[in-house]
Design a protein around this motif. Structure first.
Motif, PDB file in Angstrom:
ATOM      1  N   ASN A  77       0.850  -1.171   0.000  1.00 19.94           N
ATOM      2  CA  ASN A  77       0.000   0.000   0.000  1.00 19.94           C
ATOM      3  C   ASN A  77       0.894   1.231   0.000  1.00 19.94           C
ATOM      4  OD1 ASN A  77      -1.764   2.099   0.518  1.00 19.94           O
ATOM      5  ND2 ASN A  77      -2.948   0.962   2.036  1.00 19.94           N
ATOM      6  N   LYS A  78       1.065   1.819  -1.165  1.00 19.29           N
ATOM      7  CA  LYS A  78       1.969   2.962  -1.332  1.00 19.29           C
ATOM      8  C   LYS A  78       1.586   4.152  -0.455  1.00 19.29           C
ATOM      9  CE  LYS A  78       3.157   2.101  -6.159  1.00 19.29           C
ATOM     10  NZ  LYS A  78       3.180   2.675  -7.498  1.00 19.29           N
ATOM     11  N   SER A  79       0.305   4.292  -0.157  1.00 20.54           N
ATOM     12  CA  SER A  79      -0.129   5.445   0.629  1.00 20.54           C
ATOM     13  C   SER A  79       0.173   5.284   2.115  1.00 20.54           C
ATOM     14  CB  SER A  79      -1.628   5.714   0.429  1.00 20.54           C
ATOM     15  OG  SER A  79      -2.391   4.631   0.911  1.00 20.54           O
TER      16      SER A  79
ATOM     17  N   PHE B 286      12.037   0.008  -5.878  1.00 17.87           N
ATOM     18  CA  PHE B 286      12.347  -1.159  -5.061  1.00 17.87           C
ATOM     19  C   PHE B 286      11.549  -2.399  -5.470  1.00 17.87           C
ATOM     20  CE2 PHE B 286      12.169  -3.549  -0.973  1.00 17.87           C
ATOM     21  CZ  PHE B 286      13.528  -3.695  -0.754  1.00 17.87           C
ATOM     22  N   PHE B 287      10.245  -2.234  -5.667  1.00 20.13           N
ATOM     23  CA  PHE B 287       9.374  -3.368  -5.964  1.00 20.13           C
ATOM     24  C   PHE B 287       9.037  -3.517  -7.442  1.00 20.13           C
ATOM     25  CE2 PHE B 287       7.919  -2.530  -1.460  1.00 20.13           C
ATOM     26  CZ  PHE B 287       8.491  -3.659  -0.920  1.00 20.13           C
ATOM     27  N   ASP B 288       9.549  -2.661  -8.295  1.00 16.40           N
ATOM     28  CA  ASP B 288       9.143  -2.649  -9.707  1.00 16.40           C
ATOM     29  C   ASP B 288       9.247  -4.014 -10.379  1.00 16.40           C
ATOM     30  OD1 ASP B 288       8.509   0.003  -9.539  1.00 16.40           O
ATOM     31  OD2 ASP B 288      10.137   0.707 -10.834  1.00 16.40           O
ATOM     32  N   VAL B 289      10.339  -4.714 -10.186  1.00 15.78           N
ATOM     33  CA  VAL B 289      10.536  -6.004 -10.850  1.00 15.78           C
ATOM     34  C   VAL B 289       9.488  -7.018 -10.377  1.00 15.78           C
ATOM     35  CG1 VAL B 289      12.276  -6.883  -9.222  1.00 15.78           C
ATOM     36  CG2 VAL B 289      12.294  -7.659 -11.592  1.00 15.78           C
ATOM     37  N   LEU B 290       9.069  -6.907  -9.105  1.00 15.83           N
ATOM     38  CA  LEU B 290       8.052  -7.813  -8.570  1.00 15.83           C
ATOM     39  C   LEU B 290       6.646  -7.389  -9.002  1.00 15.83           C
ATOM     40  CD1 LEU B 290       9.429  -8.387  -4.953  1.00 15.83           C
ATOM     41  CD2 LEU B 290       9.790  -9.779  -7.010  1.00 15.83           C
ATOM     42  N   ILE B 291       6.431  -6.089  -9.141  1.00 22.77           N
ATOM     43  CA  ILE B 291       5.145  -5.582  -9.623  1.00 22.77           C
ATOM     44  C   ILE B 291       4.917  -6.055 -11.055  1.00 22.77           C
ATOM     45  CG2 ILE B 291       3.905  -3.490 -10.299  1.00 22.77           C
ATOM     46  CD1 ILE B 291       5.249  -2.102  -7.856  1.00 22.77           C
TER      47      ILE B 291
ATOM     48  N   CYS C 109       4.183  -8.538  -6.414  1.00 16.79           N
ATOM     49  CA  CYS C 109       3.817  -7.379  -5.595  1.00 16.79           C
ATOM     50  C   CYS C 109       2.608  -6.707  -6.230  1.00 16.79           C
ATOM     51  CB  CYS C 109       4.983  -6.400  -5.504  1.00 16.79           C
ATOM     52  SG  CYS C 109       4.606  -4.907  -4.552  1.00 16.79           S
ATOM     53  N   GLN C 110       1.575  -6.530  -5.441  1.00 13.94           N
ATOM     54  CA  GLN C 110       0.349  -5.890  -5.900  1.00 13.94           C
ATOM     55  C   GLN C 110       0.173  -4.564  -5.167  1.00 13.94           C
ATOM     56  OE1 GLN C 110      -1.893  -7.083  -8.278  1.00 13.94           O
ATOM     57  NE2 GLN C 110      -0.354  -8.653  -8.682  1.00 13.94           N
ATOM     58  N   THR C 111      -0.303  -3.550  -5.870  1.00 12.96           N
ATOM     59  CA  THR C 111      -0.465  -2.225  -5.260  1.00 12.96           C
ATOM     60  C   THR C 111      -1.917  -1.765  -5.218  1.00 12.96           C
ATOM     61  OG1 THR C 111      -0.054  -1.145  -7.388  1.00 12.96           O
ATOM     62  CG2 THR C 111       1.859  -1.504  -5.943  1.00 12.96           C
ATOM     63  N   SER C 112      -2.809  -2.532  -5.788  1.00  9.18           N
ATOM     64  CA  SER C 112      -4.235  -2.192  -5.810  1.00  9.18           C
ATOM     65  C   SER C 112      -5.032  -3.427  -5.403  1.00  9.18           C
ATOM     66  CB  SER C 112      -4.641  -1.747  -7.221  1.00  9.18           C
ATOM     67  OG  SER C 112      -6.022  -1.909  -7.427  1.00  9.18           O
ATOM     68  N   PRO C 113      -5.904  -3.317  -4.420  1.00 13.05           N
ATOM     69  CA  PRO C 113      -6.700  -4.490  -4.029  1.00 13.05           C
ATOM     70  C   PRO C 113      -7.531  -5.046  -5.189  1.00 13.05           C
ATOM     71  CG  PRO C 113      -6.925  -2.734  -2.409  1.00 13.05           C
ATOM     72  CD  PRO C 113      -6.165  -2.159  -3.562  1.00 13.05           C
ATOM     73  N   ARG C 114      -8.099  -4.176  -5.981  1.00 15.54           N
ATOM     74  CA  ARG C 114      -8.924  -4.617  -7.111  1.00 15.54           C
ATOM     75  C   ARG C 114      -8.066  -5.372  -8.133  1.00 15.54           C
ATOM     76  NH1 ARG C 114     -13.863  -3.013  -8.282  1.00 15.54           N
ATOM     77  NH2 ARG C 114     -13.641  -1.161  -7.003  1.00 15.54           N
ATOM     78  N   GLU C 115      -6.898  -4.817  -8.463  1.00 15.87           N
ATOM     79  CA  GLU C 115      -6.006  -5.478  -9.418  1.00 15.87           C
ATOM     80  C   GLU C 115      -5.436  -6.768  -8.835  1.00 15.87           C
ATOM     81  OE1 GLU C 115      -5.699  -4.662 -12.653  1.00 15.87           O
ATOM     82  OE2 GLU C 115      -7.242  -3.188 -12.126  1.00 15.87           O
TER      83      GLU C 115
END
Length: 130
Positions: free
Chosen positions: A52-54, A65-70, A75-81
């Motif tokens: 959660n970036k916020s 830092f997490f780009d390769v995992l995203i 690594c997920q940054t949106s619950p919907r996604e």
């Protein structure tokens, strides 16, 4: 509530360690960034974690830092996604995890951030004996 869960669901009764639970799992879903996602990646168990970036801010020098995992869905940054992604792999978690892009992303992340995953593995493995 047990009657509403799948029969193969393992309920944590505190009879075994987190390490053992991770190793028994087909997929570890970790709701926030903590040492559990690193441990799961080191153990090479299929892993999805939420960042959660916020709430969990990174210093500007670590914004990638997490780009390769995203990029590969670890690594997920949106619950919907995250929900959409989980639905997209639910029938072939191993196929996703063993995909060359996913394997490389995990390896690159661990190499860059943990340096020597074997040392970290030994540390986490020692915790399993408590």
């Amino acid at each position: 509530l047990k009657e509403y869960f799948p029969s193969n669901l393992i309920i944590d009764d505190m009879g075994f360690s987190g390490h053992e639970m991770m190793m028994k799992s087909e997929l570890n879903i970790i709701p926030y960034t903590n040492t559990a996602y690193i441990q799961s990646l080191i153990l090479d168990v299929p892993t999805i974690f939420f960042w959660n970036k916020s709430v969990a801010h990174l210093h500007s020098s670590y914004l990638d830092f997490f780009d390769v995992l995203i990029d590969v869905g670890i690594c997920q940054t949106s619950p919907r996604e995250a929900a959409k992604f989980l639905c997209s792999i639910e029938h072939d978690v191993q196929g996703w995890w063993l995909n060359e892009d996913t394997k490389l992303a995990r390896k690159v992340f661990l190499s860059k951030n943990i340096k020597n995953p074997d040392n970290a593995f030994d540390f986490y493995n020692s915790l399993a004996n408590f």
